[in-house]
Scaffold this active site. Structure first.
Site, PDB file in Angstrom:
ATOM      1  N   LYS A 118      13.838  19.840  -2.523  1.00  0.00           N
ATOM      2  CA  LYS A 118      14.492  18.707  -3.257  1.00  0.00           C
ATOM      3  C   LYS A 118      15.820  18.688  -3.141  1.00  0.00           C
ATOM      4  O   LYS A 118      16.462  17.548  -2.809  1.00  0.00           O
ATOM      5  CB  LYS A 118      13.975  18.756  -4.762  1.00  0.00           C
ATOM      6  CG  LYS A 118      12.506  18.727  -5.067  1.00  0.00           C
ATOM      7  CD  LYS A 118      12.240  18.837  -6.410  1.00  0.00           C
ATOM      8  CE  LYS A 118      10.391  18.798  -6.642  1.00  0.00           C
ATOM      9  NZ  LYS A 118      10.156  19.000  -8.019  1.00  0.00           N
ATOM     10  N   GLN A 133      11.945  22.299 -13.114  1.00  0.00           N
ATOM     11  CA  GLN A 133      10.586  22.560 -12.481  1.00  0.00           C
ATOM     12  C   GLN A 133       9.571  23.347 -13.214  1.00  0.00           C
ATOM     13  O   GLN A 133       9.877  24.311 -13.782  1.00  0.00           O
ATOM     14  CB  GLN A 133      11.145  23.424 -11.204  1.00  0.00           C
ATOM     15  CG  GLN A 133       9.835  23.672 -10.090  1.00  0.00           C
ATOM     16  CD  GLN A 133       9.526  22.467  -9.380  1.00  0.00           C
ATOM     17  OE1 GLN A 133      10.384  21.529  -9.209  1.00  0.00           O
ATOM     18  NE2 GLN A 133       8.308  22.522  -8.973  1.00  0.00           N
ATOM     19  N   ASP A 169      11.901  12.952 -13.550  1.00  0.00           N
ATOM     20  CA  ASP A 169      10.318  13.361 -13.296  1.00  0.00           C
ATOM     21  C   ASP A 169       9.377  12.273 -14.225  1.00  0.00           C
ATOM     22  O   ASP A 169       7.941  12.282 -13.875  1.00  0.00           O
ATOM     23  CB  ASP A 169      10.120  14.600 -13.729  1.00  0.00           C
ATOM     24  CG  ASP A 169      10.057  15.801 -12.939  1.00  0.00           C
ATOM     25  OD1 ASP A 169       9.729  15.471 -11.594  1.00  0.00           O
ATOM     26  OD2 ASP A 169      10.373  17.118 -13.232  1.00  0.00           O
TER      27      ASP A 169
HETATM   28  N1  GUN Z   1       5.715  21.236 -10.409  1.00  0.00           N
HETATM   29  C1  GUN Z   1       4.936  20.819  -9.789  1.00  0.00           C
HETATM   30  N2  GUN Z   1       4.997  19.345  -9.363  1.00  0.00           N
HETATM   31  C2  GUN Z   1       6.026  19.286 -10.034  1.00  0.00           C
HETATM   32  C3  GUN Z   1       6.932  17.920 -10.012  1.00  0.00           C
HETATM   33  O1  GUN Z   1       6.734  16.799  -9.663  1.00  0.00           O
HETATM   34  N3  GUN Z   1       8.123  18.013 -11.162  1.00  0.00           N
HETATM   35  C4  GUN Z   1       8.262  19.356 -11.628  1.00  0.00           C
HETATM   36  N4  GUN Z   1       9.514  19.483 -12.408  1.00  0.00           N
HETATM   37  N5  GUN Z   1       7.693  20.545 -11.512  1.00  0.00           N
HETATM   38  C5  GUN Z   1       6.584  20.332 -10.763  1.00  0.00           C
END
Ligand code: GUN
Length: 292
Positions: free
Chosen positions: A52, A96, A119
């Protein structure tokens, strides 16, 4: 059979975002700034967050990586979130998931300011999504919609079967596919661990979106001819022949299912890269809204 090439489409989207960033810069504006918080040292989560941050660099965003130890308390994380909410330089941030067991995930997601919740996990944003209001759509479902859109996959009147009801993928996906509009207007069945006779259900599906996390779960005999197959699974399986010692495996038995499918996403290179591209898109939106 057509491969839904998430790697290519995500690169197209990143190129489009980079053009927007250049326009912002040319006008002397502030570029979008995404922060990502990771608690603990889970290998997969570190890889995702690293990707990311790298993607931010690629499109010209600013990024901040906040790494906190596995023993971080809930209060410490909530304080960090307050700091990010109040930091005017940061347009959006993500926490995350998953979080270590001492931290209550619901409390954490509620603490993120909805305007910075790129998110789309805060109930205010999730509720807006369910009510067809403009908001941040969770990145993985958003990426799947974008793939269906860019390949002109018909969804109207189709029977979409979603496998898995996670808050991140399955649940929002089931809502989005049933919304008015394109991609949407599907008749949706949401299946989960208590679903009986899943093969009977999947074999009637025009579109199957599998977000289960069980390698090779979806077999050819569970799928009808010409079905559209979206594989959200990303399970690490030990493989000593690979330099990293593992390989990534999806929920779908690709070799056999692809022979019957009309469209199918590969793993890797399908939904995964789309998630990152759409997180960037949400961050650009957060920047635009922040300015407004
Ligand atoms: N863990 C797995 N997929 C995601 C996501 O799209 N966002 C976040 N914050 N954590 C994740």
């Amino acid at each position: 059979m057509t491969i839904l090439d998430g790697k290519k489409i995500s690169n197209d989207i990143k190129d489009e975002i980079a053009v927007e960033v250049k326009k912002i810069k040319d006008k002397g504006g502030k570029v979008p700034h995404l922060a990502a918080v990771i608690v603990g040292n889970d290998g997969a989560s570190l890889t995702y967050v690293g990707s990311k941050v790298k993607a931010c660099e690629r499109v010209g965003f600013e990024s901040t990586l906040v790494q906190m130890s596995n023993t971080t308390s809930e209060i410490e994380l909530l304080e960090k979130i307050k700091e990010l909410n109040e930091n005017d330089d940061i347009d959006g941030f993500i926490i995350q998931l998953p979080l270590p067991p001492q931290i209550n995930e619901q409390k954490v997601l509620l603490a993120v300011h909805p305007d910075k919740d790129v998110d789309g996990f805060h109930p205010a944003n999730f509720g807006k999504m369910a009510l067809d209001m403009s908001t941040f759509i969770p990145a993985t479902p958003f990426g799947i919609l974008e793939l269906l859109d860019r390949y002109n996959v018909e969804t109207k009147g189709k029977h979409t079967v979603v496998i898995g009801r996670s808050h991140i993928v399955g649940r929002p996906m089931s809502i989005l596919m049933g919304r008015k509009g394109f991609p949407g207007n599907s008749t949706v069945t949401l299946t989960h661990s208590h679903t009986k006779n899943i093969t009977q259900i999947t074999s009637q599906a025009d579109i199957i979106i599998s977000a289960l996390g069980v390698p090779n779960f979806l077999k050819a005999e569970m799928v009808k001819d010409d079905a559209v197959i979206i594989d959200v699974g990303i399970t690490r399986v030990t493989d000593e022949s690979r330099p990293r010692g593992y390989r990534i495996v999806g929920d779908v038995d690709f070799d056999n299912v692809s022979k019957k499918a009309s469209f199918i996403t590969p793993v890797p290179g399908g939904v995964g890269p789309m998630t990152i591209a759409m997180l960037l898109k949400n961050t650009l939106l957060a920047r635009e809204r922040h300015n407004a």
